[in-house]
Write a protein that holds these residues in place. Sequence first.
Motif, PDB file in Angstrom:
ATOM      1  N   THR A 256       0.850  -1.200   0.000  1.00 48.83           N
ATOM      2  CA  THR A 256       0.000   0.000   0.000  1.00 48.83           C
ATOM      3  C   THR A 256       0.881   1.243   0.000  1.00 48.83           C
ATOM      4  OG1 THR A 256      -1.725  -1.211   1.186  1.00 48.83           O
ATOM      5  CG2 THR A 256      -1.877   1.190   1.195  1.00 48.83           C
ATOM      6  N   VAL A 257       1.643   1.432   1.069  1.00 41.41           N
ATOM      7  CA  VAL A 257       2.650   2.493   1.113  1.00 41.41           C
ATOM      8  C   VAL A 257       3.958   1.997   0.517  1.00 41.41           C
ATOM      9  CG1 VAL A 257       4.060   3.938   2.640  1.00 41.41           C
ATOM     10  CG2 VAL A 257       1.610   3.645   3.101  1.00 41.41           C
ATOM     11  N   LEU A 258       4.315   0.761   0.835  1.00 40.89           N
ATOM     12  CA  LEU A 258       5.586   0.177   0.395  1.00 40.89           C
ATOM     13  C   LEU A 258       5.396  -0.694  -0.836  1.00 40.89           C
ATOM     14  CD1 LEU A 258       7.041  -0.962   3.826  1.00 40.89           C
ATOM     15  CD2 LEU A 258       7.978   0.833   2.375  1.00 40.89           C
ATOM     16  N   ASP A 259       6.235  -0.466  -1.823  1.00 42.58           N
ATOM     17  CA  ASP A 259       6.230  -1.258  -3.057  1.00 42.58           C
ATOM     18  C   ASP A 259       7.402  -2.237  -2.983  1.00 42.58           C
ATOM     19  OD1 ASP A 259       6.302  -2.290  -5.610  1.00 42.58           O
ATOM     20  OD2 ASP A 259       6.317  -0.344  -6.623  1.00 42.58           O
ATOM     21  N   HIS A 260       7.117  -3.525  -3.124  1.00 48.25           N
ATOM     22  CA  HIS A 260       8.176  -4.543  -3.075  1.00 48.25           C
ATOM     23  C   HIS A 260       8.460  -5.148  -4.451  1.00 48.25           C
ATOM     24  CE1 HIS A 260       8.523  -4.624   1.297  1.00 48.25           C
ATOM     25  NE2 HIS A 260       7.213  -4.514   1.335  1.00 48.25           N
ATOM     26  N   GLY A 261       7.925  -4.539  -5.495  1.00 47.73           N
ATOM     27  CA  GLY A 261       8.127  -5.075  -6.847  1.00 47.73           C
ATOM     28  C   GLY A 261       9.317  -4.463  -7.537  1.00 47.73           C
ATOM     29  N   GLN A 262       9.170  -4.223  -8.825  1.00 51.17           N
ATOM     30  CA  GLN A 262      10.234  -3.631  -9.619  1.00 51.17           C
ATOM     31  C   GLN A 262       9.717  -2.383 -10.318  1.00 51.17           C
ATOM     32  OE1 GLN A 262      11.414  -7.010 -12.124  1.00 51.17           O
ATOM     33  NE2 GLN A 262      13.394  -6.957 -11.125  1.00 51.17           N
ATOM     34  N   HIS A 263      10.604  -1.409 -10.506  1.00 52.09           N
ATOM     35  CA  HIS A 263      10.300  -0.233 -11.304  1.00 52.09           C
ATOM     36  C   HIS A 263      11.261  -0.242 -12.485  1.00 52.09           C
ATOM     37  CE1 HIS A 263       7.836   2.591  -8.559  1.00 52.09           C
ATOM     38  NE2 HIS A 263       7.560   1.328  -8.295  1.00 52.09           N
ATOM     39  N   GLY A 264      10.753  -0.629 -13.644  1.00 53.14           N
ATOM     40  CA  GLY A 264      11.625  -0.728 -14.803  1.00 53.14           C
ATOM     41  C   GLY A 264      12.683  -1.786 -14.574  1.00 53.14           C
ATOM     42  N   ASP A 265      13.927  -1.419 -14.784  1.00 49.86           N
ATOM     43  CA  ASP A 265      15.029  -2.371 -14.602  1.00 49.86           C
ATOM     44  C   ASP A 265      15.623  -2.306 -13.201  1.00 49.86           C
ATOM     45  OD1 ASP A 265      14.832  -3.207 -17.244  1.00 49.86           O
ATOM     46  OD2 ASP A 265      16.147  -1.593 -17.951  1.00 49.86           O
ATOM     47  N   ASP A 266      15.090  -1.434 -12.356  1.00 51.57           N
ATOM     48  CA  ASP A 266      15.652  -1.254 -11.017  1.00 51.57           C
ATOM     49  C   ASP A 266      14.945  -2.139 -10.006  1.00 51.57           C
ATOM     50  OD1 ASP A 266      17.379   0.684 -11.978  1.00 51.57           O
ATOM     51  OD2 ASP A 266      15.875   2.263 -11.734  1.00 51.57           O
ATOM     52  N   GLN A 267      15.697  -2.986  -9.343  1.00 50.75           N
ATOM     53  CA  GLN A 267      15.144  -3.834  -8.293  1.00 50.75           C
ATOM     54  C   GLN A 267      14.932  -3.004  -7.030  1.00 50.75           C
ATOM     55  OE1 GLN A 267      14.306  -7.193  -8.443  1.00 50.75           O
ATOM     56  NE2 GLN A 267      13.386  -6.834  -6.450  1.00 50.75           N
ATOM     57  N   ILE A 268      13.747  -3.088  -6.464  1.00 49.97           N
ATOM     58  CA  ILE A 268      13.440  -2.342  -5.250  1.00 49.97           C
ATOM     59  C   ILE A 268      14.118  -3.021  -4.065  1.00 49.97           C
ATOM     60  CG2 ILE A 268      11.532  -1.790  -3.688  1.00 49.97           C
ATOM     61  CD1 ILE A 268       9.843  -1.301  -6.169  1.00 49.97           C
ATOM     62  N   PRO A 269      14.690  -2.271  -3.133  1.00 48.01           N
ATOM     63  CA  PRO A 269      15.365  -2.884  -1.981  1.00 48.01           C
ATOM     64  C   PRO A 269      14.401  -3.687  -1.125  1.00 48.01           C
ATOM     65  CG  PRO A 269      15.163  -0.508  -1.708  1.00 48.01           C
ATOM     66  CD  PRO A 269      14.778  -0.807  -3.119  1.00 48.01           C
ATOM     67  N   ALA A 270      14.952  -4.601  -0.314  1.00 51.53           N
ATOM     68  CA  ALA A 270      14.142  -5.536   0.476  1.00 51.53           C
ATOM     69  C   ALA A 270      13.175  -4.820   1.404  1.00 51.53           C
ATOM     70  CB  ALA A 270      15.064  -6.466   1.275  1.00 51.53           C
ATOM     71  N   GLU A 271      13.576  -3.667   1.948  1.00 50.67           N
ATOM     72  CA  GLU A 271      12.691  -2.963   2.874  1.00 50.67           C
ATOM     73  C   GLU A 271      11.548  -2.258   2.161  1.00 50.67           C
ATOM     74  OE1 GLU A 271      16.257  -0.209   2.078  1.00 50.67           O
ATOM     75  OE2 GLU A 271      15.877  -2.355   2.379  1.00 50.67           O
ATOM     76  N   GLY A 272      11.596  -2.211   0.828  1.00 51.37           N
ATOM     77  CA  GLY A 272      10.508  -1.626   0.063  1.00 51.37           C
ATOM     78  C   GLY A 272      10.822  -0.219  -0.408  1.00 51.37           C
TER      79      GLY A 272
END
Length: 290
Positions: free
Chosen positions: A20-36
């Motif tokens: 909801t507030v935290l996104d745990h997916g991917q944005h383009g080619d950038d991997q989102i960090p584990a904490e979101g």
Amino acid sequence: MLPQVAPAERHMIALDLDGTVLDHGQHGDDQIPAEGYIDPDLARAIRALHEAGHEVIIATGRSVDATLPIVEALKIRPTWVIAANGAVTLKRDALAPRAYRSEIVEAFDPTSALKKIRKQLTNARYAVELAAGGFLYTDQIPAGTLPANQRRVPFEELLGVQASRVVVFSPDEQLESFMSAVESLGLTHVSYSVGTSSWLDIAPDGVTKASALELLASRLEIDRSRVFAAGDGRNDIDMLRWAARHGDAVAMGQATPEVQAVASRVTGPVEESGLLHALRDRFPELSALV
């Protein structure tokens, strides 16, 4: 900066974190960090509403240890924070460690539920979040939302304690069969929700995010028509159903159909800044800021 709202006009804004507030997916080619990842525009909107005098309340299934760093990352200082799916309600206290103290802690003896579950889910991993703080577990489980103070113990040491939450994780089980097994248990005198993976959260009977928010809304004397709640998981169903009765209940676009069904409206998914769009719809004054 938004204009200050009169006390009688402030809203209760209850926000789930993960998905909801935290996104745990991917944005383009950038991997989102584990904490979101937190959309900077979303963080700015949440801060603006908080600073204008609205009661922003984080309402999450995370432990206290895993919740407060996100509150700090948002750069807000809300009076109230709800953790462990409603079992722990924190109140801001400048003299307390990390500036929050436990105001309400709901606890129960998980023995009966654990024994029932173990008979049905023989390969599951079990853990208990203690009402007094700390975390006991039988085998390693994903720890991103759990307390830092952890100790591995035999299953028998989970019995007879005072717990604010029980976690059951069965990574080898398909979600559909896992849910079927949980439903067949006939658990009573506890509240429980199944996550999007084979993960089960169990709380004291009647304790949910909704029960904690209901208590706070009464204390704060906020009319239910001025409640805004947003979430994406099955543990948000009670909260969204409660908010939808008189206020604004927003399900995220990636939420399952059963979650979306109890909300008053559905916004975009977290990776498309769905919460930000929902907040702008409810509070048009935000459009001038973000």
